[in-house]
Design a protein around this motif. Structure first.
Motif, mmCIF file in Angstrom:
data_model
loop_
_atom_site.group_PDB
_atom_site.id
_atom_site.type_symbol
_atom_site.label_atom_id
_atom_site.label_comp_id
_atom_site.label_asym_id
_atom_site.label_seq_id
_atom_site.Cartn_x
_atom_site.Cartn_y
_atom_site.Cartn_z
ATOM 1 N N PHE A 1 0.831 -1.208 0.000
ATOM 2 C CA PHE A 1 0.000 0.000 0.000
ATOM 3 C C PHE A 1 0.862 1.252 0.000
ATOM 4 C CE2 PHE A 1 -3.575 -2.674 1.572
ATOM 5 C CZ PHE A 1 -4.531 -2.240 0.648
ATOM 6 N N LEU A 2 1.898 1.244 0.824
ATOM 7 C CA LEU A 2 2.762 2.425 0.931
ATOM 8 C C LEU A 2 3.488 2.713 -0.382
ATOM 9 C CD1 LEU A 2 4.291 1.858 4.488
ATOM 10 C CD2 LEU A 2 2.621 3.603 3.818
ATOM 11 N N GLU A 3 3.904 1.647 -1.077
ATOM 12 C CA GLU A 3 4.630 1.846 -2.328
ATOM 13 C C GLU A 3 3.709 1.965 -3.535
ATOM 14 O OE1 GLU A 3 7.756 -0.909 -2.931
ATOM 15 O OE2 GLU A 3 8.773 -0.416 -1.050
ATOM 16 N N GLY A 4 2.414 1.679 -3.336
ATOM 17 C CA GLY A 4 1.454 1.787 -4.428
ATOM 18 C C GLY A 4 1.664 0.761 -5.523
ATOM 19 N N ASN A 5 2.129 -0.426 -5.160
ATOM 20 C CA ASN A 5 2.464 -1.441 -6.156
ATOM 21 C C ASN A 5 1.614 -2.702 -6.037
ATOM 22 O OD1 ASN A 5 4.611 -0.110 -7.502
ATOM 23 N ND2 ASN A 5 5.909 -0.477 -5.720
ATOM 24 N N LEU A 6 0.406 -2.557 -5.580
ATOM 25 C CA LEU A 6 -0.415 -3.730 -5.332
ATOM 26 C C LEU A 6 -0.729 -4.525 -6.601
ATOM 27 C CD1 LEU A 6 -2.955 -2.417 -2.668
ATOM 28 C CD2 LEU A 6 -0.999 -3.907 -2.333
ATOM 29 N N LYS A 7 -0.728 -3.855 -7.744
ATOM 30 C CA LYS A 7 -1.099 -4.531 -8.987
ATOM 31 C C LYS A 7 0.096 -4.778 -9.909
ATOM 32 C CE LYS A 7 -5.798 -2.624 -9.039
ATOM 33 N NZ LYS A 7 -6.795 -1.854 -9.819
ATOM 34 N N ASN A 8 1.294 -4.561 -9.404
ATOM 35 C CA ASN A 8 2.477 -4.629 -10.275
ATOM 36 C C ASN A 8 3.352 -5.851 -10.068
ATOM 37 O OD1 ASN A 8 1.755 -2.211 -11.456
ATOM 38 N ND2 ASN A 8 2.982 -0.982 -10.047
ATOM 39 N N LEU A 9 2.868 -6.861 -9.370
ATOM 40 C CA LEU A 9 3.674 -8.060 -9.184
ATOM 41 C C LEU A 9 3.801 -8.804 -10.510
ATOM 42 C CD1 LEU A 9 2.423 -9.525 -5.775
ATOM 43 C CD2 LEU A 9 4.315 -7.958 -6.213
ATOM 44 N N LYS A 10 5.015 -9.273 -10.805
ATOM 45 C CA LYS A 10 5.284 -9.988 -12.049
ATOM 46 C C LYS A 10 5.269 -11.487 -11.797
ATOM 47 C CE LYS A 10 6.260 -6.105 -14.268
ATOM 48 N NZ LYS A 10 6.148 -5.144 -13.165
ATOM 49 N N ALA A 11 4.510 -12.206 -12.619
ATOM 50 C CA ALA A 11 4.444 -13.661 -12.490
ATOM 51 C C ALA A 11 5.817 -14.283 -12.718
ATOM 52 C CB ALA A 11 3.438 -14.223 -13.488
ATOM 53 N N GLY A 12 6.068 -15.391 -12.020
ATOM 54 C CA GLY A 12 7.344 -16.084 -12.171
ATOM 55 C C GLY A 12 7.641 -16.957 -10.977
ATOM 56 N N ASP A 13 8.747 -17.676 -11.052
ATOM 57 C CA ASP A 13 9.233 -18.472 -9.928
ATOM 58 C C ASP A 13 10.315 -17.671 -9.215
ATOM 59 O OD1 ASP A 13 7.568 -20.536 -10.556
ATOM 60 O OD2 ASP A 13 9.094 -21.768 -11.527
ATOM 61 N N TYR A 14 10.200 -17.565 -7.894
ATOM 62 C CA TYR A 14 11.138 -16.754 -7.116
ATOM 63 C C TYR A 14 11.819 -17.620 -6.070
ATOM 64 C CZ TYR A 14 8.874 -12.905 -9.462
ATOM 65 O OH TYR A 14 8.396 -12.052 -10.426
ATOM 66 N N GLN A 15 13.143 -17.620 -6.119
ATOM 67 C CA GLN A 15 13.911 -18.437 -5.177
ATOM 68 C C GLN A 15 14.162 -17.687 -3.883
ATOM 69 O OE1 GLN A 15 17.082 -21.193 -6.428
ATOM 70 N NE2 GLN A 15 18.452 -20.025 -5.106
ATOM 71 N N ILE A 16 13.868 -18.349 -2.787
ATOM 72 C CA ILE A 16 14.135 -17.812 -1.454
ATOM 73 C C ILE A 16 15.339 -18.564 -0.909
ATOM 74 C CG2 ILE A 16 13.181 -17.436 0.850
ATOM 75 C CD1 ILE A 16 10.389 -17.525 -0.446
ATOM 76 N N SER A 17 16.463 -17.872 -0.824
ATOM 77 C CA SER A 17 17.715 -18.509 -0.420
ATOM 78 C C SER A 17 17.903 -18.442 1.093
ATOM 79 C CB SER A 17 18.898 -17.826 -1.103
ATOM 80 O OG SER A 17 18.777 -17.909 -2.507
ATOM 81 N N PRO A 18 18.324 -19.539 1.721
ATOM 82 C CA PRO A 18 18.521 -19.564 3.177
ATOM 83 C C PRO A 18 19.537 -18.520 3.630
ATOM 84 C CG PRO A 18 18.639 -21.772 2.255
ATOM 85 C CD PRO A 18 18.635 -20.827 1.099
ATOM 86 N N GLY A 19 19.167 -17.778 4.641
ATOM 87 C CA GLY A 19 20.073 -16.804 5.223
ATOM 88 C C GLY A 19 20.343 -15.594 4.355
ATOM 89 N N VAL A 20 19.641 -15.443 3.232
ATOM 90 C CA VAL A 20 19.909 -14.348 2.300
ATOM 91 C C VAL A 20 18.644 -13.551 1.984
ATOM 92 C CG1 VAL A 20 20.716 -13.733 -0.006
ATOM 93 C CG2 VAL A 20 21.852 -15.581 1.261
#
Length: 338
Positions: free
Chosen positions: A77-96
């Motif tokens: 809400f603060l950044e005004g980007n609620l509709k701007n997420l890009k589809a894709g696979d996102y890797q969440i790396s441990p500790g990073v």
């Protein structure tokens, strides 16, 4: 009693301030602490096309990747980007990877990269099949429709063969497949334009189309880097003398599905526009997607007197100036006669 009341009035602002500070620290801790600080393996989160910001927060929370989805929503809400997420696979790396980093990646589409490889020497049909079978691309509907008209590519020629550069192309999941075609076409256009400007003088080509045709013949005739300029020289010599090019790979291309794995005498007599045993000059189109190495060779042929070459059976070729020398080479390398 009055003293205690005044004292209480002075304490409340401090309490509110401390609450605010603790709340701010909690938000800061949430956004900038690695999501998987206590795990050993990375996690991939798939953000499907059309997924709302709210749904992404719930999905991440249900997988134990967001402890406070409300904070995630608040930042959006603060950044005004609620509709701007890009589809894709996102890797969440441990500790990073932190929630803030994950959100930033989703906003710019910096997801896991997948690839499709188009080998040098493939035909456009093979390229098309590889792209259509790639599970990470978003495929176009109505696959029977002509690929070029669906891509809206402004191609100077009427056929696709030879005009897409063989390369490995990287993309995020759900990238439309036409983006790969567009990139391959643009890359080939850049490569041929650059090579054309640096071409050797006094070449017989009328246009870049003829360069790509010769480059595709070279690509199919030899995989040896050092031989390609020599093969180019032989092709141009034969064209200059109005000799039949007699290139088997071109005959095979013309046969299409009628090719049975080995050329026969009947195949060499079969009428197609690509049978260079029956037609002089160049074929009407390239016969494959040539490498830059072959394009460069076509534009920088070795000055040679050779008119013939035959395979030695080890990937290299024996080049000859006369038909007599060529027949001797055929007897040695193909018929195994000394």
């Amino acid at each position: 009693m009055k003293f205690n009341l005044l004292k209480g009035k002075k304490v409340w602002p401090i309490i509110f301030f401390l609450i605010f500070v603790l709340f701010f620290l909690d938000i800061f801790y949430f956004f900038f602490t690695p999501i998987l600080s206590h795990r050993d393996t990375p996690v991939v989160y798939s953000l499907w096309p059309g997924t709302s910001y709210w749904k992404s927060a719930n999905q991440l929370h249900s997988r134990g990747l967001l402890s406070r989805p409300s904070y995630w929503l608040a930042l959006g809400f603060l950044e005004g980007n609620l509709k701007n997420l890009k589809a894709g696979d996102y890797q969440i790396s441990p500790g990073v990877t932190t929630p803030h980093q994950l959100l930033s990646q989703m906003l710019v589409g910096k997801g896991v990269l997948y690839s499709v490889t188009i080998p040098e020497g493939w035909t456009f049909a093979q390229m098309k099949e590889a792209i259509s079978k790639n599970p990470y691309l978003k495929h176009m509907e109505n696959a029977s429709t002509d690929i070029l008209s669906r891509l809206n590519l402004i191609i100077k020629f009427k056929y696709p063969e030879g005009y897409f550069f063989p390369e490995t192309y990287y993309f995020v999941r759900w990238t439309p497949e036409e983006k790969v075609y567009e990139k391959a076409y643009q890359t080939m256009e850049e490569k041929i334009n650059t090579a054309w400007l640096a071409r050797a003088p006094d070449l017989p080509y009328n246009n870049q189309e003829e360069v790509l045709i010769v480059a595709s013949l070279i690509e199919k005739e030899t995989a040896q880097h050092d031989e390609r300029p020599l093969v180019a020289g032989v092709i141009l010599n034969r064209l200059k003398k109005r000799m039949y090019l007699q290139i088997d790979a071109c005959v095979i291309y013309g046969l299409q599905d009628n090719y049975r794995g080995k050329l026969t005498k009947e195949d060499l007599k079969t009428e197609t526009a690509y049978n260079l045993y029956l037609h002089k000059g160049l074929p009407p189109t390239p016969i494959c997607l040539p490498s830059f190495d072959s394009i460069h060779a076509a534009l920088h042929p070795i000055q040679t007197e050779s008119l013939f070459y035959v395979s030695r059976g080890d990937g290299t070729h024996q080049f000859s100036k006369t038909l007599k020398e060529h027949q001797t080479a055929i007897n040695k390398y193909l018929r195994h006669k000394t």
